[in-house]
Design a protein around this motif. Structure first.
Motif, mmCIF file in Angstrom:
data_model
loop_
_atom_site.group_PDB
_atom_site.id
_atom_site.type_symbol
_atom_site.label_atom_id
_atom_site.label_comp_id
_atom_site.label_asym_id
_atom_site.label_seq_id
_atom_site.Cartn_x
_atom_site.Cartn_y
_atom_site.Cartn_z
ATOM 1 N N LEU A 52 3.275 9.350 4.035
ATOM 2 C CA LEU A 52 1.949 8.936 4.500
ATOM 3 C C LEU A 52 0.956 10.087 4.498
ATOM 4 C CD1 LEU A 52 2.526 6.564 7.522
ATOM 5 C CD2 LEU A 52 1.472 6.049 5.333
ATOM 6 N N GLY A 53 1.427 11.305 4.691
ATOM 7 C CA GLY A 53 0.549 12.459 4.736
ATOM 8 C C GLY A 53 0.098 12.952 3.373
ATOM 9 N N CYS A 54 0.562 12.329 2.306
ATOM 10 C CA CYS A 54 0.257 12.765 0.945
ATOM 11 C C CYS A 54 -1.084 12.217 0.469
ATOM 12 C CB CYS A 54 1.368 12.319 0.000
ATOM 13 S SG CYS A 54 1.060 12.767 -1.717
ATOM 14 N N GLY A 55 -1.958 13.112 0.069
ATOM 15 C CA GLY A 55 -3.251 12.693 -0.464
ATOM 16 C C GLY A 55 -3.133 12.049 -1.835
ATOM 17 N N MET A 86 0.820 -1.215 0.000
ATOM 18 C CA MET A 86 0.000 0.000 0.000
ATOM 19 C C MET A 86 0.856 1.267 0.000
ATOM 20 S SD MET A 86 -2.969 -1.166 -0.302
ATOM 21 C CE MET A 86 -3.877 0.342 -0.154
ATOM 22 N N GLY A 87 2.179 1.115 -0.162
ATOM 23 C CA GLY A 87 3.075 2.261 -0.242
ATOM 24 C C GLY A 87 3.580 2.753 1.096
ATOM 25 N N TYR A 105 -5.065 6.117 6.141
ATOM 26 C CA TYR A 105 -4.278 7.052 6.946
ATOM 27 C C TYR A 105 -4.656 8.465 6.504
ATOM 28 C CZ TYR A 105 -0.332 8.028 10.014
ATOM 29 O OH TYR A 105 0.444 8.425 11.066
ATOM 30 N N PRO A 106 -4.936 9.368 7.430
ATOM 31 C CA PRO A 106 -5.409 10.694 7.028
ATOM 32 C C PRO A 106 -4.343 11.508 6.297
ATOM 33 C CG PRO A 106 -5.086 10.584 9.406
ATOM 34 C CD PRO A 106 -4.855 9.205 8.877
ATOM 35 N N LYS A 107 -4.782 12.201 5.254
ATOM 36 C CA LYS A 107 -3.835 13.029 4.494
ATOM 37 C C LYS A 107 -3.598 14.347 5.212
ATOM 38 C CE LYS A 107 -6.681 15.764 1.466
ATOM 39 N NZ LYS A 107 -6.556 16.558 0.311
ATOM 40 N N GLU A 108 -2.409 14.885 5.023
ATOM 41 C CA GLU A 108 -2.046 16.169 5.609
ATOM 42 C C GLU A 108 -1.897 17.235 4.536
ATOM 43 O OE1 GLU A 108 1.355 15.640 8.169
ATOM 44 O OE2 GLU A 108 0.515 13.787 8.974
ATOM 45 N N TRP A 109 -1.641 16.828 3.292
ATOM 46 C CA TRP A 109 -1.526 17.744 2.170
ATOM 47 C C TRP A 109 -1.894 16.965 0.913
ATOM 48 C CZ3 TRP A 109 2.593 15.618 4.689
ATOM 49 C CH2 TRP A 109 3.410 14.781 3.952
ATOM 50 N N ASP A 110 -1.999 17.692 -0.218
ATOM 51 C CA ASP A 110 -2.446 17.049 -1.446
ATOM 52 C C ASP A 110 -1.338 16.339 -2.204
ATOM 53 O OD1 ASP A 110 -5.182 17.609 -1.230
ATOM 54 O OD2 ASP A 110 -4.817 19.668 -1.848
ATOM 55 N N CYS A 170 3.298 16.414 -3.070
ATOM 56 C CA CYS A 170 4.601 17.058 -2.897
ATOM 57 C C CYS A 170 5.197 17.356 -4.272
ATOM 58 C CB CYS A 170 5.526 16.170 -2.062
ATOM 59 S SG CYS A 170 6.164 14.721 -2.927
ATOM 60 N N SER A 171 6.435 17.773 -4.288
ATOM 61 C CA SER A 171 7.088 18.155 -5.542
ATOM 62 C C SER A 171 7.394 16.955 -6.445
ATOM 63 C CB SER A 171 8.386 18.900 -5.232
ATOM 64 O OG SER A 171 9.277 18.051 -4.522
ATOM 65 N N ARG A 172 7.217 15.746 -5.960
ATOM 66 C CA ARG A 172 7.511 14.552 -6.746
ATOM 67 C C ARG A 172 6.287 14.021 -7.503
ATOM 68 N NH1 ARG A 172 11.399 14.280 -2.733
ATOM 69 N NH2 ARG A 172 13.232 13.089 -3.099
ATOM 70 N N TYR A 173 5.230 14.796 -7.629
ATOM 71 C CA TYR A 173 3.982 14.297 -8.199
ATOM 72 C C TYR A 173 4.139 13.733 -9.611
ATOM 73 C CZ TYR A 173 3.465 18.681 -10.799
ATOM 74 O OH TYR A 173 3.644 19.728 -11.640
ATOM 75 N N LEU A 174 5.023 14.327 -10.443
ATOM 76 C CA LEU A 174 5.225 13.791 -11.793
ATOM 77 C C LEU A 174 5.956 12.454 -11.759
ATOM 78 C CD1 LEU A 174 6.057 16.928 -13.969
ATOM 79 C CD2 LEU A 174 4.095 15.402 -14.170
ATOM 80 N N GLU A 175 6.984 12.354 -10.924
ATOM 81 C CA GLU A 175 7.708 11.086 -10.781
ATOM 82 C C GLU A 175 6.764 9.992 -10.272
ATOM 83 O OE1 GLU A 175 11.613 11.400 -8.662
ATOM 84 O OE2 GLU A 175 11.067 13.537 -8.644
ATOM 85 N N CYS A 176 5.942 10.349 -9.292
ATOM 86 C CA CYS A 176 4.991 9.379 -8.739
ATOM 87 C C CYS A 176 3.985 8.948 -9.802
ATOM 88 C CB CYS A 176 4.259 9.970 -7.536
ATOM 89 S SG CYS A 176 5.324 10.334 -6.129
#
Length: 182
Positions: free
Chosen positions: A161-164, A35-36, A133-138, A140-146
């Motif tokens: 874990l805090g990444c939506g 689940m990452g 797990y609850p998100k803390e933000w939408d 990060c700067s790696r969104y394209l890599e992800c």
């Protein structure tokens, strides 16, 4: 010391809970990784009985969230699942909700439903705990890599874990990059 004697029946109260969980711990950690999440964030800790609690239990947690609690001490044998995960409980599982334990459902361990029969369910519960797990933000700067990897690639899994967007990716939805499907 060839003349040692083993005394059976003097194990600590949490012995059987920890023994069972040790047999499925690798599978639980694999579910977290699938689940990452970071498998090292999974913890298994036992509580002791107090005058106000009847016997204690062993809790399986991911980060600060309880995935489930296991109690196979004395006459009471059950698995407690947080209310937030109660939608995962199949209808044929013997359950009960106690007013004294208002945040959990109890799944009873019986002769007809032995503890071993719940192993796939417990693995599913741990995976769902990571996913919920609850998100803390939408994102990060790696969104394209992800997006290109179709999974979170952040090296710090505890931070991630805090990444939506990690949760969105785990559900197969990709908003950016070459794999965009939304």
């Amino acid at each position: 010391m060839d003349n040692q004697i083993a005394l059976i029946g003097f194990e600590p109260p949490e012995y059987y809970e920890k023994e069972f969980l040790s047999t499925i711990e690798a599978d639980l950690r694999s579910a977290v990784k699938a689940m990452g999440g970071d498998g090292n964030l999974l913890s298994i800790t036992s509580t002791k009985s107090t005058k106000s609690s009847a016997g204690g239990y062993t809790a399986v947690k991911f980060g600060n969230l309880t995935a489930f609690r296991l109690k196979i001490r004395g006459k009471q044998h059950y698995i407690s699942i947080p209310l937030s995960l109660s939608d995962l409980i199949p209808a044929d599982f013997p359950c009960k909700k106690l007013p004294s334990d208002e945040k959990y459902y109890r799944i009873l361990i019986t002769d007809e439903h032995p503890l071993e029969s719940y192993i796939p369910f417990l693995i599913q519960v741990v995976a769902a705990t990571v996913d919920r797990y609850p998100k803390e933000w939408d994102c990060c700067s790696r969104y394209l890599e992800c997006s290109d990897a179709k999974t979170c690639v952040h090296p710090n899994k505890e931070f991630a874990l805090g990444c939506g967007y990690r949760k969105i990716l785990s559900n197969g939805h990709i908003f950016y990059g070459k794999n965009r499907n939304i």
